[in-house]
Design an enzyme around this catalytic site. Structure first.
Site, mmCIF file in Angstrom:
data_model
loop_
_atom_site.group_PDB
_atom_site.id
_atom_site.type_symbol
_atom_site.label_atom_id
_atom_site.label_comp_id
_atom_site.label_asym_id
_atom_site.label_seq_id
_atom_site.Cartn_x
_atom_site.Cartn_y
_atom_site.Cartn_z
ATOM 1 N N ARG A 48 -21.422 25.607 -3.190
ATOM 2 C CA ARG A 48 -20.940 26.839 -2.566
ATOM 3 C C ARG A 48 -19.732 27.393 -3.313
ATOM 4 N NH1 ARG A 48 -23.132 24.475 2.621
ATOM 5 N NH2 ARG A 48 -21.440 22.973 2.713
ATOM 6 N N CYS B 29 -33.971 20.651 -0.811
ATOM 7 C CA CYS B 29 -33.374 19.404 -0.322
ATOM 8 C C CYS B 29 -34.435 18.369 0.009
ATOM 9 C CB CYS B 29 -32.494 19.674 0.898
ATOM 10 S SG CYS B 29 -33.382 20.360 2.321
ATOM 11 N N ASP C 55 -30.890 34.093 9.003
ATOM 12 C CA ASP C 55 -31.458 32.859 9.536
ATOM 13 C C ASP C 55 -32.422 33.223 10.659
ATOM 14 O OD1 ASP C 55 -30.450 29.703 9.201
ATOM 15 O OD2 ASP C 55 -31.613 30.115 11.005
ATOM 16 N N PHE D 249 -31.578 31.545 4.762
ATOM 17 C CA PHE D 249 -31.571 30.238 5.422
ATOM 18 C C PHE D 249 -30.113 29.787 5.597
ATOM 19 C CE2 PHE D 249 -35.347 30.491 2.658
ATOM 20 C CZ PHE D 249 -36.373 30.351 3.577
#
Length: 417
Positions: free
Chosen positions: A234, A361, A272, A250
């Site tokens: 980030r 992920c 989201d 997301f």
């Protein structure tokens, strides 16, 4: 033989264990040798016929009888043994408090190289820190230190009290909240549970990451409430966002979007599908005074990308940080299609020279597959793509050699032409 049962593997099944893989699957076991309590001597029976209780410490041996390490037996799980150490079982069990205290202390101390006491980070990363199934997050607020713990396997649940005592000694937390409410516990034959361990604190807390204030719901948020593994990724996007229009998908808590704002973005749209997540994003926008440049949007990302493409929308930076599209090797091809679609559409939505920050992920969607997917998405979108950085999880998520699942996070910073 000593008092501890011995798990004998089938021929040629010991190679992965010898290389550091921490699981023994039920179909890899030839038999178990155990000492009968009635004095009739040593028995050697198949796994299904063995009366050894689940949660017992066992020694794992190659088919030849060579010792490989010690683990915890669980016949209710396909992972029949989770390894807990390379020492013999009698050495581990002689002083379990000291053994688990050392493992917890080692995990906490290695984080101190990269993280200060005021940083929120993952303190224990399950098998990668040699404590199978245990996740421990440290969240630091202005006034308190919170630990969020997950006991996700019978192996760590068996030594629950020793581990909690070690965490208190090593971390001196103000509050401990348990999030053992994951479905994986049911596969271990354990009930899901959640709640305070000891005195209660606040369920929604505020932490600071990369200079940004973030509300985290440790009781009801996804998994442990926040994804600490992306902290440095980030921060890395800030340099690409000055004066840019950014789409953050997301978003979960809005953390990527807020880092873009901190980097000087002129407009950020954070998306989201969860109304609860969007509510948290709006809270975090207000907490950082970012309302003039950042907005939260409740939408299905797949649908929104199609709508933006049809409408001719353009962005300078797009962030794709989806949940794992597959938690099974059997579903890799289906996941491939999902990852490819969002990346292809994001590439089409970017201005020339725009930046794509794209992540996966899923440990089953390995690095080779991930970058192959990006290559084919670039081809089908008729864009040329440069990978500027290949990144992964932060240093609080160590990778255990021989255990590929521990190297689960892929994060690519790309330039799209």
């Amino acid at each position: 033989m000593n008092e501890f049962p011995r798990v004998l593997l089938k021929a040629k099944e010991e190679h992965e264990i010898a290389q550091g893989f921490p699981w023994v699957f039920d179909n890899e076991i030839a038999s178990i040798k155990w000492l009968a309590s009635d004095g009739s001597g040593v028995k050697n029976t198949p796994l299904a016929d063995c009366p050894v209780q689940d949660g017992s410490t066992v020694e794992v041996c190659a088919h030849s009888g060579a010792f490989l390490g010690s683990g915890i037996l669980n016949r209710r799980s396909r992972i029949a043994v989770r390894m807990i150490g390379s020492a013999h079982a009698d050495q581990i069990m002689a002083d379990t408090k000291a053994y688990w205290s050392k493992l917890v202390r080692n995990a906490v101390n290695i984080r101190r190289i990269h993280y200060s006491e005021s940083d929120s980070c993952r303190l224990i990363f399950a098998e990668a820190d040699f404590i199978p199934g245990l996740i421990v997050e440290r969240y630091v607020t202005d006034t308190a230190v919170y630990l969020v713990v997950q006991f996700l396997s019978l192996a760590c649940e068996t030594f629950r009290e020793e581990i909690l005592a070690a965490l208190r000694d090593s971390c001196d937390p103000c509050f401990i909240y348990e999030r053992s409410d994951a479905s994986v516990r049911e596969k271990e034959g354990l009930p899901q549970k959640a709640g305070w361990i000891g005195k209660a604190g606040e369920e929604v807390i505020t932490i600071t990451e990369n200079g940004i204030r973030l509300s985290v719901d440790i009781a009801h948020g996804q998994k442990t409430g926040y994804f600490l593994d992306q902290k440095w990724n980030r921060a890395a996007i800030m340099r690409f966002c000055h004066g840019k229009r950014v789409l953050d998908t997301f978003t979960h808590t809005g953390a990527f979007g807020l880092n873009a704002v901190a980097g000087g973005a002129r407009e950020v749209i954070s998306v989201d599908i969860s109304p609860e997540a969007v509510e948290m994003v709006e809270r975090n926008i207000a907490l950082n005074g970012a309302g003039g440049r950042m907005q939260a949007k409740c939408a299905d990302v797949f649908d929104l990308l199609r709508q933006y493409e049809a409408a001719g929308e353009k962005f300078d930076v797009i962030i794709l940080d989806p949940p794992a599209f597959t938690k099974s090797a059997k579903l890799i091809q289906k996941a491939y299609g999902g990852y490819k679609e969002i990346n292809l559409r994001a590439m089409r939505l970017l201005n020339e020279g725009g930046i794509l920050v794209t992540c996966s992920c899923s440990s089953y969607f390995d690095e080779t597959t991930f970058y192959s997917m990006l290559m084919h998405a670039a081809r089908d979108s008729h864009r040329r793509v440069q990978v500027l950085q290949k990144r992964g999880a932060g240093a609080d998520h160590p990778v255990l050699l021989g255990y590929p699942k521990s190297e689960y996070l892929k994060c690519a910073l790309c330039r799209v032409l």
